[in-house]
Structures are given as C-alpha cells and as structure tokens.
Write a protein that holds these residues in place. Structure first.
Motif, short mmCIF file in Angstrom:
data_model
loop_
_atom_site.label_atom_id
_atom_site.label_comp_id
_atom_site.label_asym_id
_atom_site.label_seq_id
_atom_site.Cartn_x
_atom_site.Cartn_y
_atom_site.Cartn_z
N LEU A 100 0.83 -1.21 0.00
CA LEU A 100 0.00 0.00 0.00
C LEU A 100 0.87 1.26 0.00
O LEU A 100 0.55 2.24 -0.69
CB LEU A 100 -0.94 0.00 1.20
N GLU A 101 1.95 1.26 0.75
CA GLU A 101 2.86 2.41 0.76
C GLU A 101 3.50 2.60 -0.62
O GLU A 101 3.63 3.72 -1.09
CB GLU A 101 3.94 2.25 1.83
N ARG A 102 3.88 1.52 -1.26
CA ARG A 102 4.46 1.60 -2.61
C ARG A 102 3.45 2.18 -3.58
O ARG A 102 3.76 3.07 -4.37
CB ARG A 102 4.92 0.21 -3.08
N ARG A 103 2.23 1.71 -3.51
CA ARG A 103 1.17 2.20 -4.40
C ARG A 103 0.89 3.68 -4.13
O ARG A 103 0.68 4.45 -5.07
CB ARG A 103 -0.11 1.37 -4.18
N GLN A 104 0.91 4.05 -2.87
CA GLN A 104 0.69 5.46 -2.51
C GLN A 104 1.78 6.34 -3.12
O GLN A 104 1.50 7.41 -3.67
CB GLN A 104 0.68 5.61 -0.99
N GLN A 105 3.03 5.91 -3.05
CA GLN A 105 4.13 6.67 -3.64
C GLN A 105 3.98 6.79 -5.16
O GLN A 105 4.23 7.84 -5.73
CB GLN A 105 5.47 6.04 -3.28
N GLU A 106 3.56 5.70 -5.80
CA GLU A 106 3.32 5.74 -7.25
C GLU A 106 2.27 6.78 -7.60
O GLU A 106 2.43 7.56 -8.54
CB GLU A 106 2.85 4.37 -7.76
N LEU A 107 1.19 6.78 -6.84
CA LEU A 107 0.10 7.73 -7.10
C LEU A 107 0.54 9.17 -6.85
O LEU A 107 0.17 10.08 -7.60
CB LEU A 107 -1.11 7.38 -6.25
N GLN A 108 1.34 9.39 -5.82
CA GLN A 108 1.86 10.73 -5.55
C GLN A 108 2.73 11.21 -6.71
O GLN A 108 2.65 12.36 -7.13
CB GLN A 108 2.67 10.76 -4.26
N GLN A 109 3.54 10.32 -7.22
CA GLN A 109 4.41 10.65 -8.35
C GLN A 109 3.57 11.00 -9.58
O GLN A 109 3.84 11.98 -10.28
CB GLN A 109 5.34 9.48 -8.64
N LYS A 110 2.53 10.23 -9.83
CA LYS A 110 1.65 10.50 -10.97
C LYS A 110 0.95 11.84 -10.80
O LYS A 110 0.80 12.60 -11.76
CB LYS A 110 0.62 9.39 -11.12
N MET A 111 0.52 12.14 -9.55
CA MET A 111 -0.14 13.43 -9.30
C MET A 111 0.80 14.58 -9.59
O MET A 111 0.41 15.59 -10.19
CB MET A 111 -0.65 13.51 -7.84
N ALA A 112 2.05 14.46 -9.17
CA ALA A 112 3.02 15.53 -9.41
C ALA A 112 3.24 15.71 -10.91
O ALA A 112 3.31 16.85 -11.40
CB ALA A 112 4.34 15.21 -8.71
N GLU A 113 3.34 14.60 -11.64
CA GLU A 113 3.52 14.68 -13.09
C GLU A 113 2.31 15.33 -13.75
O GLU A 113 2.46 16.16 -14.65
CB GLU A 113 3.75 13.29 -13.67
N LEU A 114 1.12 14.97 -13.30
CA LEU A 114 -0.10 15.56 -13.86
C LEU A 114 -0.19 17.05 -13.55
O LEU A 114 -0.65 17.83 -14.39
CB LEU A 114 -1.33 14.82 -13.34
N GLN A 115 0.24 17.46 -12.35
CA GLN A 115 0.24 18.88 -12.01
C GLN A 115 1.15 19.66 -12.95
O GLN A 115 0.79 20.73 -13.43
CB GLN A 115 0.68 19.10 -10.56
#
Length: 153
Positions: free
Chosen positions: A15-30
């Motif tokens: 879950l922590e790994r998935r959370q980090q992936e999603l945070q990275q995607k959010m930053a890229e999308l921003q």
C-alpha cells in the motif's frame, strides 16, 4: 457473506508503494496541467500575431490576460505570505517547510514577516492546509490542483 481482510507487513508495504506511485503521478499531472494552461493562454497571442493583429492592452483583452497568467510579484513589502507560499509551491512542487521558507525569502519576503523562528510561516501553512489550498504528506507540502494562486480582494 463475510469477507476477511488480513493486514500483514507485506500488505502495508504494498500500500505504501502504491501510494508513492500515485503521488508521483499526481506531481507529473500537475506539471502537465501547468504546461497545458500556459499553452492555452498563449493561443490568442499567437493567433493575433499570425493574423498581423495588435493585441489590445486595455479593456477585455487585459481582463483575459489577467485571468490567464499571474501578475508579476508585487514589491516585497506588499506580498502576503500565503500568496508567496502558494507561488513557491506552484513553481517548485512538493517542498518541506524549510524549503518553503527559503523560497519565500528568495522571492523577497522579509524574514520579519515569517515570525519568530518561522512561527507565522507554520501558521500560514496550517491555515492553507485547513482551507484545502495545500496538502501535507510526510512532512512535505504541495499545492492542490485547481487552487487559485492569486488572492481574492
């Protein structure tokens, strides 16, 4: 029917790994959102220059420009700390409080405005978080997508 959900250290790590992936995607999308917004703002200027038209400086065109891009930073004594924080997060992305402090000082905010030991900066960060303008995760702050940077008067 009852479903069991077993929490193991492996589940937590996943879950922590998935959370980090999603945070990275959010930053890229921003970042991508910011680029697309700038490109959209440039279209009227580009079309005007292609058609040999002069872009009017007053009236409706000026109002449109004000909405499409932020005004230049006001003099250092006039900029509010919340505005400086949001602009820093817009420019640099995820930052710690120390990095934010350094960025707003570089932007011209006097150290005195930050309060003793940066106490007012932490108050501003807390208020922006409560209002949903920024979010904090693992000691780093980031601007919430779609939040207006400029202050409303």
């Amino acid at each position: 029917m009852l479903t069991q959900f077993v929490i193991t250290p492996e589940t937590a790590r996943e879950l922590e790994r998935r959370q980090q992936e999603l945070q990275q995607k959010m930053a890229e999308l921003q970042k991508e959102y910011a680029v697309v917004t700038q490109q959209l703002a440039a279209i009227p200027l580009f079309l005007a220059s292609v058609n040999g038209e002069q872009q009017p400086v007053s009236g409706e065109a000026e109002a449109g420009r004000a909405q499409s891009r932020p005004d230049p930073m006001p003099p250092a004594g006039e900029i509010s700390l919340p505005l400086a924080v949001k602009r820093a997060l817009q420019e640099y992305g995820r930052m710690s409080a120390v990095e934010i402090r350094e960025a707003v000082i570089r932007a011209g905010v006097p150290r005195e405005k930050l309060g003793a030991g940066g106490s007012y900066l932490y108050t501003v960060l807390g208020r922006l978080d409560q209002r949903g303008h920024i979010e904090r995760h693992r000691g780093r702050y980031f601007l919430v997508p779609g939040v207006a940077i400029e202050e409303t008067k």
